[in-house]
Design a protein around this motif. Structure first.
Motif, short mmCIF file in Angstrom:
data_model
loop_
_atom_site.label_atom_id
_atom_site.label_comp_id
_atom_site.label_asym_id
_atom_site.label_seq_id
_atom_site.Cartn_x
_atom_site.Cartn_y
_atom_site.Cartn_z
N ALA A 197 0.78 -1.39 0.22
CA ALA A 197 -0.39 -0.32 -0.30
C ALA A 197 1.26 0.96 -0.07
CB ALA A 197 -0.83 0.19 1.09
N LEU A 198 2.04 1.63 1.06
CA LEU A 198 2.44 2.32 1.04
C LEU A 198 3.12 2.96 -0.18
CD1 LEU A 198 4.02 2.09 4.68
CD2 LEU A 198 2.87 3.86 3.88
N THR A 199 3.90 2.32 -0.78
CA THR A 199 4.86 1.57 -2.13
C THR A 199 3.60 1.84 -3.80
OG1 THR A 199 5.10 -0.40 -2.44
CG2 THR A 199 6.76 1.00 -1.71
N PHE A 200 2.25 1.61 -2.84
CA PHE A 200 1.05 1.20 -4.41
C PHE A 200 2.14 0.46 -5.38
CE2 PHE A 200 -1.66 3.78 -7.58
CZ PHE A 200 -3.08 3.43 -6.79
N ASN A 201 1.72 -0.82 -4.51
CA ASN A 201 2.34 -2.09 -5.68
C ASN A 201 1.38 -2.51 -5.86
OD1 ASN A 201 3.38 -3.89 -7.01
ND2 ASN A 201 5.20 -4.10 -4.84
N GLY A 202 0.92 -2.66 -7.07
CA GLY A 202 -0.88 -3.49 -7.04
C GLY A 202 0.19 -5.14 -7.40
N HIS A 203 0.93 -5.62 -7.71
CA HIS A 203 1.92 -7.10 -8.05
C HIS A 203 1.01 -7.81 -7.13
CE1 HIS A 203 5.49 -8.88 -9.89
NE2 HIS A 203 4.19 -9.51 -10.43
N ARG A 204 -0.02 -8.40 -8.03
CA ARG A 204 -0.40 -9.89 -6.86
C ARG A 204 0.84 -10.78 -6.75
NH1 ARG A 204 -5.30 -11.13 -12.07
NH2 ARG A 204 -5.78 -12.89 -9.34
N ILE A 205 1.44 -11.05 -6.65
CA ILE A 205 2.22 -11.70 -6.32
C ILE A 205 2.94 -11.25 -4.37
CG2 ILE A 205 4.20 -12.25 -8.37
CD1 ILE A 205 5.92 -11.35 -7.00
N HIS A 206 2.19 -9.89 -4.34
CA HIS A 206 2.55 -10.07 -3.06
C HIS A 206 1.68 -9.75 -2.05
CE1 HIS A 206 6.91 -8.15 -4.02
NE2 HIS A 206 6.46 -7.42 -5.15
N TYR A 207 0.33 -10.57 -2.73
CA TYR A 207 -1.04 -9.87 -0.96
C TYR A 207 -2.07 -11.46 -2.02
CZ TYR A 207 -2.89 -7.36 -5.48
OH TYR A 207 -2.78 -7.11 -6.66
N ASP A 208 -1.81 -11.84 -3.61
CA ASP A 208 -3.03 -12.91 -4.49
C ASP A 208 -2.31 -14.36 -3.83
OD1 ASP A 208 -4.92 -14.24 -5.42
OD2 ASP A 208 -5.36 -12.15 -6.55
N ARG A 209 -2.91 -15.15 -2.71
CA ARG A 209 -2.29 -16.39 -3.22
C ARG A 209 -2.88 -16.86 -3.96
NH1 ARG A 209 0.53 -18.05 1.01
NH2 ARG A 209 -0.66 -16.41 2.72
N LYS A 210 -3.84 -17.55 -4.66
CA LYS A 210 -4.64 -18.37 -5.40
C LYS A 210 -3.71 -17.82 -6.75
CE LYS A 210 -8.66 -19.23 -7.63
NZ LYS A 210 -8.71 -20.77 -7.40
N TYR A 211 -3.86 -16.12 -7.06
CA TYR A 211 -2.21 -15.81 -8.09
C TYR A 211 -1.04 -16.76 -8.15
CZ TYR A 211 -0.20 -12.57 -11.84
OH TYR A 211 0.80 -12.34 -12.70
N VAL A 212 -0.34 -16.03 -7.03
CA VAL A 212 0.82 -16.64 -7.36
C VAL A 212 1.02 -17.88 -6.87
CG1 VAL A 212 1.67 -16.20 -4.89
CG2 VAL A 212 2.91 -15.72 -6.05
N THR A 213 0.14 -18.69 -6.48
CA THR A 213 0.58 -20.15 -6.90
C THR A 213 -0.35 -21.38 -7.75
OG1 THR A 213 -1.32 -20.62 -5.24
CG2 THR A 213 0.08 -20.60 -3.48
N GLU A 214 -0.51 -20.49 -8.18
CA GLU A 214 -1.93 -21.17 -9.32
C GLU A 214 -0.99 -20.15 -10.13
OE1 GLU A 214 -6.43 -21.40 -8.95
OE2 GLU A 214 -6.11 -22.21 -6.88
N VAL A 215 -0.62 -19.07 -10.91
CA VAL A 215 -0.62 -18.72 -12.43
C VAL A 215 1.01 -18.90 -12.27
CG1 VAL A 215 -1.27 -16.88 -13.70
CG2 VAL A 215 -3.15 -17.21 -12.66
N GLU A 216 1.83 -18.16 -11.12
CA GLU A 216 2.91 -17.61 -11.52
C GLU A 216 4.07 -19.32 -10.56
OE1 GLU A 216 4.67 -14.52 -11.69
OE2 GLU A 216 3.61 -13.16 -11.46
N GLY A 217 3.38 -20.07 -10.21
CA GLY A 217 4.63 -20.96 -10.09
C GLY A 217 4.96 -21.02 -8.96
N TYR A 218 4.82 -19.93 -8.11
CA TYR A 218 5.66 -20.22 -6.98
C TYR A 218 5.16 -20.80 -5.09
CZ TYR A 218 7.66 -16.55 -8.66
OH TYR A 218 9.08 -15.74 -10.21
N PRO A 219 5.42 -21.30 -3.93
CA PRO A 219 4.44 -21.75 -2.88
C PRO A 219 3.85 -20.42 -2.46
CG PRO A 219 6.98 -21.77 -2.52
CD PRO A 219 7.19 -21.07 -4.11
N GLY A 220 3.98 -19.62 -2.01
CA GLY A 220 3.88 -18.60 -1.36
C GLY A 220 3.80 -17.28 -2.03
N LEU A 221 3.59 -16.26 -0.60
CA LEU A 221 3.27 -14.97 -1.30
C LEU A 221 4.88 -14.36 -1.17
CD1 LEU A 221 0.73 -13.13 1.24
CD2 LEU A 221 -0.39 -13.71 -1.66
#
Length: 295
Positions: A197-221
């Motif tokens: 929020a402070l850096t106005f960073n909307g990148h979903r890898i930092h808050y959207d667990r479903k996206y980061v695990t299912e789309v980008e293939g990482y184990p967590g945020l």
């Protein structure tokens, strides 16, 4: 399985035309952002007032991208193109940087500041896990007294993760077990949300667990690279509150996830002129390393 290259010679030549592109932006150094990051990092700082110097790396609270909602891409970042080249590789990471402060001319609350940004290079590489594109951006921050800060920012774009793709072999810090200072960090959802929020960073890898695990293939945020770098220098400031950092260079080595606590460490040189700083995950693997030079 061999991936089909997304960047042929024609596409790469087009992206390389972004080299030398520049833009100039203006912003005001406000107290509210500094107070909010101080709270986020659990610091007991005096309330910032006009003339308060911006701590090292806290300038990342300013000159934030303000893309309209209709201009946001599927990963939460602004759609590619514009100042940065429209790289088709799906994974984008802040890989590191090098910064130099003029300690005689600090950025301060109440100042009007200009940032001139230039794309210095666009380089392609075929790695073991697919294509990589490295973009080097130089930022020059100036106030009414002249140049205050120069930053080189390394951005890396990567191919999508492939099924069964092996992670790069982890490594230990060369200074593991030799830290003079250490601090444990719990990267919970609130910390990641507040920094986004402070850096106005909307990148979903930092808050959207479903996206980061299912789309980008990482184990967590994923914990923000800039946040980890900020925590490295925050450790230095907690230990040497009067120190003036003139240079800092850092490199992200391995992603840090929110699944476990991690730790930041530091060791000053015998002459006190430099401080080695590094972060490691819960298993002791190196995730970021850096070096600060003191005035």
């Amino acid at each position: 399985m061999t991936q089909t290259p997304m960047l042929d010679a024609v596409a790469l030549a087009h992206l390389e035309t972004w080299q030398g592109k520049s833009e100039t932006l203006h912003d005001s150094i406000t107290a509210a952002s500094l107070a909010a990051l101080s709270a986020t990092l659990d610091r007991d700082d005096p309330a910032p007032a006009p003339g308060t110097a911006v701590p090292p790396l806290w300038h990342w609270l300013y000159f934030l991208p303000h893309a309209r909602a209709s201009e946001i891409g599927p990963d939460g970042h602004p759609r590619r193109g514009g100042f940065l080249p429209p790289v088709p590789l799906p994974r984008r990471m802040w890989a590191g940087g090098r910064l130099h402060w003029d300690v005689g001319n600090p950025l301060q609350v109440g100042q009007e500041v200009q940032r001139q940004s230039t794309i210095e290079s666009v380089k392609h590489k075929a790695g073991r896990t697919g294509e990589l594109l490295f973009v080097l951006v130089e930022h020059r921050f100036s106030n009414a007294n002249g140049l205050a800060l120069t930053e080189e920012h390394d951005i890396v774009y990567r191919s999508a993760a492939q099924p069964g793709e092996a992670a790069p072999a982890p490594q230990k810090s060369p200074l593991a077990g030799q830290a003079a200072w250490s601090r444990a960090i719990v990267p919970d959802d609130v910390l990641l949300f507040r920094y986004s929020a402070l850096t106005f960073n909307g990148h979903r890898i930092h808050y959207d667990r479903k996206y980061v695990t299912e789309v980008e293939g990482y184990p967590g945020l994923i914990v923000h690279g800039p946040l980890i770098a900020t925590l490295l220098l925050d450790l230095l400031r907690r230990q040497l509150p009067q120190a003036q950092v003139t240079r800092f260079e850092f490199r992200a080595v391995r992603p840090t996830f929110d699944l476990h606590p991690f730790s930041v460490h530091g060791r000053p040189s015998p002459d006190g002129k430099t401080v080695e700083l590094w972060a490691q995950d819960h298993e002791g693997w190196l995730t970021m390393q850096g070096q600060a030079t003191l005035a």
